[in-house]
Design an enzyme around this catalytic site. Sequence first.
Site, short mmCIF file in Angstrom:
data_model
loop_
_atom_site.label_atom_id
_atom_site.label_comp_id
_atom_site.label_asym_id
_atom_site.label_seq_id
_atom_site.Cartn_x
_atom_site.Cartn_y
_atom_site.Cartn_z
CD GLU A 81 -1.90 8.52 5.96
OE1 GLU A 81 -0.95 9.31 5.93
OE2 GLU A 81 -1.90 7.43 5.36
CB CYS A 99 -2.70 1.18 -2.71
SG CYS A 99 -2.61 2.90 -3.23
CG HIS A 119 -6.50 6.11 3.99
ND1 HIS A 119 -5.69 5.72 2.95
CD2 HIS A 119 -5.67 6.54 4.97
CE1 HIS A 119 -4.43 5.92 3.29
NE2 HIS A 119 -4.38 6.40 4.50
CB CYS A 158 -9.51 5.52 -0.96
SG CYS A 158 -8.04 5.99 0.01
CG ASP A 179 -1.77 1.25 1.30
OD1 ASP A 179 -2.27 1.67 0.25
OD2 ASP A 179 -1.94 1.80 2.39
CB SER A 180 0.29 4.60 -1.33
OG SER A 180 -1.01 4.78 -0.81
#
Lengths: 262, 262
Positions: B148, B69, B182, B180, B6-7
Amino acid sequence: MIGVFDSGVGGITVARAIEQHCPGYPLVYLGDIARTPYGTKSPATIEAYSRRNTEFLLDQGARLIVIACNTAASIAGSLLRQQIATPIIDVVQPAVASAASSSASGRFGVIGTPATVRSGIYQRWLKQLRPDAVVHTVACPLLVPLVEEGWLNRRETKMIVRRYLHPLRNRQIDTLVLGCTHYPLLKHIIGPRIGQRVRLIDSSVEVARTLRQLLDSDTNLADSLYHPEIPSRFYVTDRTDSVQRLAETVFGRSLHLETTDV
Amino acid sequence: MIGVFDSGVGGITVARAIEQHCPGYPLVYLGDIARTPYGTKSPATIEAYSRRNTEFLLDQGARLIVIACNTAASIAGSLLRQQIATPIIDVVQPAVASAASSSASGRFGVIGTPATVRSGIYQRWLKQLRPDAVVHTVACPLLVPLVEEGWLNRRETKMIVRRYLHPLRNRQIDTLVLGCTHYPLLKHIIGPRIGQRVRLIDSSVEVARTLRQLLDSDTNLADSLYHPEIPSRFYVTDRTDSVQRLAETVFGRSLHLETTDV
């Protein structure tokens, strides 16, 4: 040439201020967009990236390095000065000097990225110049992405700025250091929310003034860097539309960004 | 081992879902924190980073690659499949398959990073499976930094989510793809704001289900990957407190993140 690097596009405010204060001195600018942001990363990573950026600028013919990123300056500034013989100036020291000399009360606020705030550099340097300094710092990690999105006038941005500034209210600060080169783009929001009596220190403008003083006092250095016939060059490690747009907003003209690896 | 990259830290939701759906299959995970985020960067940069991450995982003994990702999958997925002989699955295809099969109206919303949305991958693949599909996409660049930062319940996050979802209201969508990794961490905010009648597709869960089906149908592959005696390993290209905290929040236990260069 004067080499200028930043972790992203914030340093473009520094490049612009240098162009205005030091006309005739061509810049080679590097914005490390491909690895942006630095401010939420670890010291080891920030040092490695700063070192590579500096080497790139030296390879391009830079004879003076400006670290146009508070995070890189805070974390990697002293290391680079040990390792590189070329003169280095950064955005932190001029901001500290200006803040220290203009404050009446010696009570300072500093806002910056998490890495800058964790480094403690502003407290240390302010206390060196003003042993009476009382320094309150606040990390503002979301302001960089908000600026990079161009959300400069959104209600959410105002609320987030208010939340970040809240711990500084009732601290009787008379000076607030904008310890990140993105934050000058939010001055119009930060000013009213921190209060009229608080002076804002813009590290981009301060570093350009310091550079001007250095050139005025060191004629050898100034002569070697003065080449009005050479155009400034702007490199980025990655190019996106929003970077291009923000750079042109700051410069108020079209700007050619060349893509490079570092 | 099953290699997962993942990024940033979003892919940790994928690693967790795989652990739950496929117990006994050890993972080697790589989170490219040092270069995060990918979603605001250019295709060339995203491809270069994705390629390096994949090579790292192959060097670590991965015999199956999961691109955890959406940005990397959207931009670099087909290139990696051409260049690498090892089987690759990604977070986009399973989410598309699930969305296409469960929608009654064929009217879809997709939210993702700017790079994912610009790639047009969700429109293309949804229309392949459902030629009648009407797809509305919205880029949500600020959601990654908000997650984040751990701002999972803040008023500002709710306002920003509402702003991003606004163009999807009155579009009569019945399915919203969280494009995404996240975004599942914001499901509790996204759900009420898009409306109860809209089904949310969590790409992290869908890719884990797809992996489970693959293992159930390909016993050779499953046998070669099944090693309950080997513990999973977690690598990051940079380690910060907030990454550690977020990873442990997702896994609900302490987790050792090893730092590596790629």
